[in-house]
Design a protein around this motif. Structure first.
Motif, PDB file in Angstrom:
ATOM      1  N   GLY A   1      29.977  48.080  25.092  1.00  0.00           N
ATOM      2  CA  GLY A   1      28.751  47.118  24.860  1.00  0.00           C
ATOM      3  C   GLY A   1      29.051  45.747  25.069  1.00  0.00           C
ATOM      4  N   SER A   2      30.209  45.326  25.630  1.00  0.00           N
ATOM      5  CA  SER A   2      30.254  43.817  25.971  1.00  0.00           C
ATOM      6  C   SER A   2      30.022  43.446  27.340  1.00  0.00           C
ATOM      7  N   THR A   3      29.736  42.080  27.456  1.00  0.00           N
ATOM      8  CA  THR A   3      29.506  41.500  28.859  1.00  0.00           C
ATOM      9  C   THR A   3      30.500  40.614  29.131  1.00  0.00           C
ATOM     10  N   ILE A   4      31.085  40.940  30.206  1.00  0.00           N
ATOM     11  CA  ILE A   4      32.491  40.278  30.518  1.00  0.00           C
ATOM     12  C   ILE A   4      32.118  39.513  32.124  1.00  0.00           C
ATOM     13  N   SER A   5      32.755  38.388  32.227  1.00  0.00           N
ATOM     14  CA  SER A   5      32.437  37.454  33.225  1.00  0.00           C
ATOM     15  C   SER A   5      33.890  37.250  34.045  1.00  0.00           C
ATOM     16  N   PHE A   6      33.905  37.489  35.444  1.00  0.00           N
ATOM     17  CA  PHE A   6      35.238  37.246  36.179  1.00  0.00           C
ATOM     18  C   PHE A   6      35.020  36.104  37.258  1.00  0.00           C
ATOM     19  N   PRO A   7      35.642  35.236  37.088  1.00  0.00           N
ATOM     20  CA  PRO A   7      35.470  33.978  38.053  1.00  0.00           C
ATOM     21  C   PRO A   7      36.405  34.075  39.232  1.00  0.00           C
ATOM     22  N   PHE A   8      35.865  33.815  40.242  1.00  0.00           N
ATOM     23  CA  PHE A   8      36.618  33.992  41.636  1.00  0.00           C
ATOM     24  C   PHE A   8      36.529  32.789  42.546  1.00  0.00           C
ATOM     25  N   THR A   9      37.405  32.884  43.553  1.00  0.00           N
ATOM     26  CA  THR A   9      37.260  31.565  44.425  1.00  0.00           C
ATOM     27  C   THR A   9      37.503  32.111  45.810  1.00  0.00           C
ATOM     28  N   VAL A  10      36.993  31.607  46.767  1.00  0.00           N
ATOM     29  CA  VAL A  10      36.999  31.858  48.210  1.00  0.00           C
ATOM     30  C   VAL A  10      37.182  30.573  48.842  1.00  0.00           C
TER      31      VAL A  10
ATOM     32  N   ALA B   1      31.369  26.640  50.451  1.00  0.00           N
ATOM     33  CA  ALA B   1      32.613  25.670  50.576  1.00  0.00           C
ATOM     34  C   ALA B   1      31.940  24.225  50.914  1.00  0.00           C
ATOM     35  N   GLU B   2      31.542  23.517  50.104  1.00  0.00           N
ATOM     36  CA  GLU B   2      30.751  22.236  50.485  1.00  0.00           C
ATOM     37  C   GLU B   2      31.992  21.270  51.021  1.00  0.00           C
ATOM     38  N   PRO B   3      31.324  20.231  51.623  1.00  0.00           N
ATOM     39  CA  PRO B   3      32.259  19.034  51.661  1.00  0.00           C
ATOM     40  C   PRO B   3      32.725  18.458  50.584  1.00  0.00           C
ATOM     41  N   GLY B   4      34.071  18.256  50.651  1.00  0.00           N
ATOM     42  CA  GLY B   4      34.688  17.642  49.306  1.00  0.00           C
ATOM     43  C   GLY B   4      35.050  18.680  48.334  1.00  0.00           C
ATOM     44  N   SER B   5      34.741  19.733  48.760  1.00  0.00           N
ATOM     45  CA  SER B   5      35.415  20.728  47.777  1.00  0.00           C
ATOM     46  C   SER B   5      36.797  21.045  47.783  1.00  0.00           C
ATOM     47  N   GLY B   6      37.400  20.653  48.765  1.00  0.00           N
ATOM     48  CA  GLY B   6      38.655  21.183  48.956  1.00  0.00           C
ATOM     49  C   GLY B   6      38.952  22.544  49.756  1.00  0.00           C
ATOM     50  N   GLY B   7      37.781  22.800  50.421  1.00  0.00           N
ATOM     51  CA  GLY B   7      37.629  24.051  51.269  1.00  0.00           C
ATOM     52  C   GLY B   7      37.545  25.286  50.305  1.00  0.00           C
ATOM     53  N   THR B   8      37.129  25.167  49.048  1.00  0.00           N
ATOM     54  CA  THR B   8      36.997  26.362  48.495  1.00  0.00           C
ATOM     55  C   THR B   8      35.476  26.510  47.672  1.00  0.00           C
ATOM     56  N   ALA B   9      35.154  27.780  47.572  1.00  0.00           N
ATOM     57  CA  ALA B   9      33.776  27.996  46.896  1.00  0.00           C
ATOM     58  C   ALA B   9      34.117  28.838  45.842  1.00  0.00           C
ATOM     59  N   ASN B  10      33.371  28.698  44.543  1.00  0.00           N
ATOM     60  CA  ASN B  10      33.573  29.395  43.492  1.00  0.00           C
ATOM     61  C   ASN B  10      32.404  30.106  43.113  1.00  0.00           C
ATOM     62  N   GLY B  11      32.473  31.352  42.513  1.00  0.00           N
ATOM     63  CA  GLY B  11      31.485  32.195  41.916  1.00  0.00           C
ATOM     64  C   GLY B  11      32.135  33.054  40.817  1.00  0.00           C
ATOM     65  N   THR B  12      30.851  33.845  40.182  1.00  0.00           N
ATOM     66  CA  THR B  12      31.413  34.584  38.989  1.00  0.00           C
ATOM     67  C   THR B  12      30.654  35.758  39.124  1.00  0.00           C
ATOM     68  N   VAL B  13      31.433  36.751  38.710  1.00  0.00           N
ATOM     69  CA  VAL B  13      30.626  38.435  38.631  1.00  0.00           C
ATOM     70  C   VAL B  13      30.621  38.724  36.974  1.00  0.00           C
ATOM     71  N   THR B  14      29.580  38.882  36.687  1.00  0.00           N
ATOM     72  CA  THR B  14      29.322  39.286  35.228  1.00  0.00           C
ATOM     73  C   THR B  14      28.764  40.684  35.306  1.00  0.00           C
ATOM     74  N   PHE B  15      29.356  41.412  34.426  1.00  0.00           N
ATOM     75  CA  PHE B  15      28.538  42.741  34.208  1.00  0.00           C
ATOM     76  C   PHE B  15      28.784  43.400  32.781  1.00  0.00           C
ATOM     77  N   THR B  16      28.114  44.355  32.482  1.00  0.00           N
ATOM     78  CA  THR B  16      27.905  44.873  31.130  1.00  0.00           C
ATOM     79  C   THR B  16      28.382  46.186  31.138  1.00  0.00           C
ATOM     80  N   VAL B  17      29.348  46.392  30.048  1.00  0.00           N
ATOM     81  CA  VAL B  17      29.912  47.744  29.919  1.00  0.00           C
ATOM     82  C   VAL B  17      28.662  48.467  28.691  1.00  0.00           C
ATOM     83  N   PRO B  18      28.016  49.624  29.068  1.00  0.00           N
ATOM     84  CA  PRO B  18      27.541  50.278  28.282  1.00  0.00           C
ATOM     85  C   PRO B  18      27.861  50.609  26.798  1.00  0.00           C
TER      86      PRO B  18
END
Length: 1157
Positions: free
Chosen positions: A715-724, A760-777
C-alpha cells in the motif's frame, strides 16, 4: 579450495583508518565482514546437513575444523551415491557471494546511518534494523524468493556484526552474544543515557583503557560516536576512532572501535570478531528453525544440480510444442527423481496474449507436473504473443545463472522490452535458449533475429525447427540439466564468415558436447588433438556421434577421446554459432567491480555495463581444485576479434583480482586458462580452458540509482531518484549535453510513473536527474520480491545502460512475541538398561499457544529428537487457539526440543528429557497431598520458588514404594542408626520471567527389611495394591531403622499468578530382598543457590492465568538399595486446577494417607 570468496568492496592498502566497521572483504591480518559471514554460514550449513543426515540414519564423517571450505560443505551435504568428481561448489559459492554483497552494501547505501552500525549509542534503532530485517528474511523465504532473501540476510548480518566492533560489549567481559538483539520482545538492559560520560581521552595514542572504570564496573552499555563532517558529540562520550572520524578529535579523544587490529581497541579485535561470528550463528539458527531445514539450505544456496525452467507459449498453434515440453520435462523428472541429478527446483511461466504468468517455482516435481499438465493450447488471436513479458518473470524469479528454455512459434508482441530483457540477462548471468517452431505462417527474419540477439547476449541458442523435429532438438534440455555443466568455448559470427576455432579438452571434462547452429549450407570439420578428423556429413565418425534438427547440429564426443587442443573449422557466410560444453567440477564465476569514491574508497560491486574506455576490475573465483594455476584471463570480442589481457593478482583462497585498463568499446566474454596438476598424475599438468556465457557490453552512458528502500510495505508509494550522464574514457563528461530516453519497468506490473526523457542541460555538469515512483498494492503478499529496471538510451538509439534495483514487499510485523509452551504431562517406562531402551517408550504432552492477539501457530517442528509428533487444535478458555502436541519416542532417544513457529516467524521452544530409572510407568498423585510416601525416597524439590508472570512451574516427583514382603520392615528413625545420614537442604530459588522451572524428585526404594517388625497394610477400594503384595508392607516408624538414609529437606514452593504448578510421581514396588543394606549415608548441607541433583530448568511460557499454589514438601529419607521393579498401571492426576475437582482430590488424599498408615 577455500570459502569466503565474495567481494563487494576491496579496500586499498593503508586505508584501514577510513573504515568504521569490520573491513568488508580482504585484510592480511584482521577478520572482515566477509570472513565472519562466510564462516558462520558454512558452519551452520554444515550443522543442518549433519542433522538431516543423522536423522535419516546415514553416516556423516566430516567434522568442523578451524577452516571449512565451500567444497568441504558441498561434499559433506551431497546426496549419497553422488560422484564427487562432478561435484561443483559454484552454485553454492554464488549464493555466498550474494550474502557478502548484501553485507558490504550496507557500507555504501547506509554508510552514515548510525542505526545500521550501532554508532552514537543507537542500540534500540540498531536492534530495530536487525529484527525488521530478520522478519523480512522469514517472509521472503516463505514465498521462496531466495535470491532477495540472501541480500537481505547479508545486510542484517552486517549490522549485527558491527555491534561487537563498535560497542563496549567485549570490554565488559562478555563471552557470549547479546541474544536480545535478535529477539524484539526482550528488553535491552543497562543502556547508558546520553548525559552520562563514558570515556576519557587516549594517552599518547594508546586507547586500551579509555573507557571510564564505573562504566565497566556497572556493566553499562555504550558505543562510539562517529561523523565525517563534524567533531561535535555529547560531553564525555566515546568516539568510534580512526582518521575519518571527526568526533575523535574532540575530548575525549581517540576511540573504542575494534574493526581491525590497528583500531583504537585493536587488541580486542579477535574477541569482537569471534563474538560477531557466534552472533551470526545464533541469528542463522533462529532463521533455520523458523523456515525449516530444507528451506534454510535453499536460502544458503546449497544445491548439487541446476534448475529446470520452462517459459511456454499457450496459444492455439502450440499444442504440439506443449506436448513435447511435457514429454521432455517428465522424462527428466522421472529419470532423475531421487538422484543427485534431480533438478534443485522447477519453474514454469506460461504466456499468450493478452496475458502472461503466473510464475510457479517449486521443489516438488509432482507440483510442476500438475501445473504443466494443466496447460492447454487455445486462443491467441493475432500471431504476436507476450513472450518477453513471460521471460522477464522467469529472469527475475529464477536463481542466477539459470538456463531458461522458451517455447514459442510466434513473434514477440512486447519487443519494446528487449533492452529490459538484456539488462536482466546481464545482471543475472542467466542463459536463455529459444525453441522456435515453424507455425503455418513462418516467423519473419526480423522477428527471429530478436530471439537470436537475446540468445547471443545470454550465451544460449536460438534453435529453429519444425514441430515434427522438436523432439530431437529438446535433447539439449536434458544436456543442460546435468550436474556441473561448464562452458568450454563459445562464439557467434554475425555476419558469418569461414573461420577456425580451437578449444582445450582437459582431464576433468566428461560428456563433452559441441553445438553448431546455422543454415543448411553450413559445413564443418572437427579435428582432435591427435589429428583425427570428422566432417559434418558423418553422423557417426571416429570422434563423435551427431544428430541434426532444424538449424542445430549436436555432436557428442566419444568417451575415449584424448585431452589437448581441438579445432573446429566452420565454412559459412551466414550467421552461425559454435558452443562446447562438458561436465566438470572445475569452473569459475566472476563479478564486475568499479572504483568507489565514497568513505570507503576501494572497489565496489558494479551494477550495469562497464564504461567504454575506462578501467575495469573483475573478481574471479575458481572452484574445483586446490592445485590450479590461472595463467590467463582475457576479455574476448569475436566480432573484431579483440582481446584485452588482464593483470592477475592472487588474493588467496581461490580469489583472483583481474584488472583491465582502457577497455575499448565492444561485446566481450571472459575466457580463463590455466593448469591443474590434480587432473592427472602429480608429475604432469593438465591445461584447462573455461569461458563465461554472458556477454559483457560496454557503454558510454552512466546510470546510477538510489536504493535505500530495501523493504517496502504493502500500500505504500515509493520514489527512486536516478542520475544519467554521458561519459568519456570512463568518466563523466562535465560539458556534455544530451537528451536520454528513459524506460522503467518492474516485473510485478505495479503502477508506476517516470519521465520518458531526461536532459543534461548546459551547466549541469553533464548529468540529468529523474525519479521513478510506483505504488505497491495493498493486497501484495508479504515476502514478494520486486525487480525494477531503469534504462537510459542515447538519442541515436545506439547505446544504452541500466540500473537494476531489487527489493521486497514486507508487511510491518506487530506480533513480536513467540508462541508459548506449557507442559501437560510426561509418562515413561524407560529403564537404566541401554540394551532394553528400544523396547521401552516415553511420551510427552504439551500445549502451545500464540495467545489471543498473536498471528497464530503456523507449524510445530521437532528441532531435536527422534520420535513421533502428533498435534491437534482446541480452543482455550480465553478464546485462544491451543495446539496440543503429543510426542512419543523410544527410550533410546531420551531428549526432545520442539519449536512452534507462528505466522510471522517468531519461534517458541519446549524442551524435555526423560530420566532413566528402574521404575514402572508413572502415577501422578495430588500436588498438595500431605501424606508421607510409603518409601524412603531421595526427593529433590524447589523451596519457596518465586516465579514472575508468564512462567510455568512444573514439579515432578518419582516415588518408588517397596514391594510387599513377608518379613518385617525397618523403621526410619536416626536414633538407632549405625551411620550418620547426609542431608541436602536447598534454599529458595527465583525463576526469571518466561522460564519454566521443572523439579523432578526421585524416590529409591529400600531393601526388603528384616522379619522383625511386620506391619499389616491397610487397603482401600480406591487404589489397587501391587500385584506382588501378599505380605505386609514396611512401616516408616523411626524406631528401628538399621540405616539412616540420605534426606533432602525442601521448604514450601510458591508460584505467582499466571503460573502452572504440576506435580507428577511414579510409584513402583521393588522386589523382595533378603538382606539389609549396609550403605553408610552422609549428611550434607547445601548452601544457597546450589542446584540439587535432578533439577532441570527449561524455557517455557503460558498465557492463561492461574492461581497461586503453595506446596509443602515432606522430608523423606532414602535407603540405597538395588531393587527389581514390578510394573503397575499408571494413574495421572493433574493439580493445575483443570482436571480434578476438590472433592476428588480430598478423597484420593485420604486414600493415600490410609495406605501410608
Amino acid at each position: 579450495m577455500t570459502a569466503g570468496l565474495g567481494v563487494v568492496l576491496l579496500m586499498a592498502a593503508g586505508l584501514s583508518g577510513l573504515v568504521h566497521c569490520f573491513q568488508p572483504l580482504f585484510s592480511s591480518n584482521s577478520s572482515t565482514h566477509r570472513d565472519i559471514t562466510i564462516t558462520a554460514v558454512l558452519r551452520k550449513t554444515f550443522e543442518v546437513c549433519r542433522d538431516i543426515t543423522v536423522s535419516e540414519g546415514r553416516e556423516f564423517n566430516l567434522t568442523i575444523g578451524d577452516v571449512l571450505t565451500t567444497d568441504d560443505v558441498q561434499m559433506a551435504c551431497s546426496s549419497p551415491g553422488n560422484s564427487t568428481a562432478l561435484l561443483s561448489s559454484v552454485i553454492f559459492q554464488t549464493s555466498l557471494f550474494n550474502m557478502v554483497f548484501g553485507n558490504a552494501r550496507v557500507d555504501v547505501v547506509y554508510d552514515l546511518s548510525e542505526e545500521h552500525h550501532f554508532d552514537d549509542e543507537t542500540f534500540q534503532g540498531g536492534r530495530d534494523v536487525i529484527t525488521a530485517g530478520v522478519a523480512a528474511v522469514k517472509a521472503i523465504v516463505k514465498q521462496e524468493n531466495f535470491v532477495t532473501g540472501r541480500w537481505t540476510l547479508g545486510q542484517v548480518c552486517h549490522t549485527l556484526q558491527d555491534f561487537y566492533s563498535h560497542s563496549n560489549w567485549v570490554e565488559l567481559g562478555k563471552k557470549a552474544p547479546y541474544t536480545a538483539l535478535i529477539i524484539p520482545d526482550q528488553p535491552l538492559k543497562n543502556l547508558t543515557d546520553r548525559s552520562t560520560p563514558t570515556c576519557s581521552s587516549c594517552e599518547e595514542g594508546k586507547c586500551d583503557n579509555n573507557i571510564l572504570p564505573f562504566v565497566l564496573q556497572q556493566g553499562l552499555l555504550t558505543s562510539g560516536y562517529f561523523s565525517i563532517f563534524s567533531s561535535e558529540k555529547p560531553a564525555g562520550k566515546c568516539s568510534h576512532g580512526g582518521s575519518f572520524d571527526k568526533t575523535s578529535e574532540q575530548d575525549p579523544t581517540g576511540g573504542i572501535s575494534k574493526d581491525d587490529i590497528r583500531s583504537s581497541h585493536g587488541s580486542l579485535h579477535k574477541a569482537a570478531a569471534k563474538l560477531a561470528e557466534d552472533a551470526t550463528l545464533e541469528l542463522l539458527e533462529d532463521i533455520r528453525v523458523a523456515v525449516g531445514d530444507r528451506s534454510f539450505l535453499r536460502l544458503m544456496g546449497l544445491s548439487q544440480s541446476s534448475v529446470l525452467c520452462f517459459v511456454i507459449d499457450t496459444t492455439g498453434s502450440m499444442r504440439t510444442d506443449i506436448a513435447e515440453a511435457k514429454r521432455v520435462s517428465f522424462s527428466i523428472i522421472d529419470s532423475k527423481r531421487g538422484t543427485p541429478q534431480e533438478p534443485s527446483a522447477y519453474i514454469l511461466v506460461p504466456f499468450n496474449d493478452p496475458g502472461f504468468g503466473p510464475l510457479t517455482i517449486t521443489t516438488n516435481a509432482d507440483v510442476f507436473k500438475d501445473n504443466i499438465n494443466k496447460l492447454s493450447a487455445r486462443g491467441g488471436g493475432d500471431i504476436p504473443e507476450l513472450s518477453l513479458s513471460g521471460l522477464q518473470l522467469a529472469l527475475t524469479g529464477a536463481p542466477p545463472s539459470t538456463e531458461i528454455f522458451v517455447f514459442t512459434d510466434a513473434a514477440a508482441k512486447d519487443a519494446h522490452l528487449k533492452s529490459t530483457i538484456i539488462a536482466l540477462i546481464e545482471s543475472t548471468k542467466s542463459v536463455v535458449t529459444f525453441m522456435l517452431t515453424r507455425a503455418p505462417s513462418p516467423m519473419s527474419q526480423a522477428d527471429a533475429q530478436l530471439y537470436r540477439d537475446l540468445a547471443q547476449a545470454s550465451g544460449g541458442l536460438a534453435i529453429e525447427v519444425t514441430k515434427s523435429d522438436l523432439s530431437v532438438a529438446t535433447s539439449i534440455t536434458e544436456d543442460s540439466t546435468a550436474i556441473a555443466v561448464v562452458t568450454v568455448f563459445q562464439v557467434m559470427k554475425n555476419p558469418g564468415r569461414p573461420d577456425h576455432f580451437t578449444f582445450i579438452v582437459d582431464g576433468s571434462l566428461r560428456n563433452v558436447i559441441v553445438y553448431v547452429t546455422g543454415d543448411s549450407s553450413l559445413t564443418f570439420i572437427l579435428t582432435s588433438s591427435s589429428g583425427l578428423s570428422q566432417t559434418s556429413s558423418q553422423s557417426s565418425g571416429p570422434l563423435a556421434s551427431s544428430i541434426t534438427a532444424g538449424n542445430l547440429r549436436r555432436l557428442g564426443l566419444n568417451t575415449d577421446n584424448q585431452t589437448g587442443s581441438w579445432q573446429i573449422s566452420v565454412d559459412s557466410n551466414s550467421p552461425y554459432s559454435v558452443k562446447v560444453i562438458g561436465q566438470s567440477s572445475l569452473n569459475f564465476i566472476y563479478y564486475l567491480l568499479e572504483a568507489d569514491e565514497g568513505a570507503h574508497r576501494g572497489l565496489n560491486l558494479k551494477e550495469g555495463r562497464p564504461l567504454s574506455g575506462g578501467n575495469l576490475s573483475l573478481l574471479v573465483f575458481v572452484a574445483g581444485s586446490d592445485k590450479l594455476k590461472v595463467s590467463e584471463v582475457i576479455l574476448f570480442d569475436s566480432s573484431g576479434p579483440t582481446e584485452v589481457n588482464g593483470s592477475i593478482q592472487l588474493m588467496g583462497r581461490g580469489n583472483f583480482l583481474v584488472t583491465f585498463s582502457r577497455i575499448p568499446a565492444g561485446n566481450y566474454v571472459v575466457r580463463l586458462k590455466g593448469e591443474d596438476s590434480s587432473a592427472t598424475s602429480m608429475s604432469s599438468k593438465s591445461s584447462f580452458q573455461r569461458q563465461s556465457s554472458t556477454l559483457i557490453r560496454t557503454s558510454n552512458i552512466s546510470v546510477t540509482a538510489q536504493d535505500t528502500n530495501t523493504n517496502i510495505e504493502p500500500g505504500s508509494t515509493i520514489s527512486f531518484p536516478f542520475t544519467v550522464a554521458t561519459t568519456n574514457r570512463g568518466v563523466v563528461d562535465n560539458s556534455a549535453t544530451e537528451t536520454f530516453t528513459v524506460r522503467a519497468n518492474n516485473d510485478r506490473s505495479y503502477a508506476s510513473s517516470s519521465p520518458s526523457t531526461v536532459t543534461a542541460e548546459p551547466g549541469s555538469g553533464g548529468t540529468a536527474n529523474g525519479t521513478v515512483t510506483f505504488t505497491v498494492p495493498g493486497s501484495a503478499v508479504s515476502g514478494t520480491d520486486v525487480t525494477l529496471t531503469i534504462e537510459a538510451e542515447n538519442a541515436a538509439a545506439s547505446d544504452f545502460n541500466y540500473a537494476v534495483l531489487r527489493f521486497s514487499v514486507v508487511s510491518k510485523v506487530t506480533d513480536t512475541t513467540p508462541p508459548e509452551c506449557r507442559v501437560s504431562s510426561t509418562s515413561t517406562n524407560c529403564t537404566s538398561s541401554h540394551s532394553l531402551c528400544s523396547s521401552s517408550h516415553w511420551e510427552f504432552i504439551a500445549n502451545f499457544t500464540d495467545g489471543i492477539n498473536g498471528t497464530g501457530i503456523d507449524r510445530i517442528v521437532v528441532v531435536k529428537g527422534n520420535g513421533t509428533l502428533n498435534t491437534s487444535t482446541v480452543a482455550g478458555a480465553g478464546g485462544e487457539k491451543i495446539t496440543v502436541i503429543t510426542y512419543s519416542a523410544s527410550c533410546c532417544a531420551p531428549n526432545v526440543v520442539l519449536a512452534a513457529v507462528d505466522n510471522v516467524g517468531n519461534v517458541g521452544q519446549c524442551e524435555r528429557q526423560v530420566r532413566e530409572s528402574t521404575t514402572a510407568p508413572t502415577m501422578t498423585p495430588p500436588a498438595t497431598s500431605p501424606v508421607t510416601p510409603t518409601t524412603t525416597p531421595r526427593m529433590t524439590t524447589i523451596p519457596a520458588a518465586t516465579t514472575s508472570p508468564r512462567t510455568t512451574t512444573t514439579t515432578e516427583s518419582t516415588t518408588t514404594p517397596p514391594a510387599t514382603s513377608p518379613a518385617t520392615s525397618p523403621a526410619t528413625s536416626p536414633a538407632t542408626s549405625p551411620t550418620t545420614p547426609r542431608m541436602t537442604t536447598t534454599p529458595a530459588t527465583t525463576t526469571s520471567p518466561r522460564t519454566t522451572t521443572t523439579t523432578e524428585s526421585t524416590t529409591t526404594p529400600p531393601a526388603t527389611p528384616p522379619a522383625t517388625s511386620p506391619v499389616t497394610p491397610t487397603t482401600t477400594p480406591t487404589m489397587s495394591p501391587p500385584a506382588t503384595s501378599p505380605a505386609t508392607s514396611p512401616a516408616t516408624s523411626p524406631a528401628t531403622s538399621p540405616t539412616t538414609p540420605r534426606m533432602t529437606t525442601t521448604p514450601a514452593t510458591t508460584t505467582t499468578p499466571r503460573t502452572t504448578t504440576t506435580t507428577e510421581s511414579t510409584t513402583t514396588p521393588p522386589a523382595s530382598s533378603p538382606a539389609t543394606p549396609t550403605t553408610t549415608p552422609h549428611m550434607t548441607t547445601t548452601p544457597a543457590a546450589t542446584t540439587t541433583p535432578r533439577m532441570t530448568t527449561t524455557t517455557e511460557s503460558t498465557t492463561t492465568p492461574h492461581t497461586t499454589t503453595t506446596t509443602e514438601s515432606t522430608t523423606t529419607p532414602r535407603m540405597n538399595t538395588t531393587t527389581e521393579s514390578t510394573t503397575t498401571p499408571a494413574t495421572t492426576t493433574s493439580t493445575g486446577g483443570h482436571t480434578l475437582s476438590m472433592s476428588r482430590c480430598l478423597w484420593i488424599t485420604a486414600a493415600v494417607y490410609l495406605l501410608w498408615k
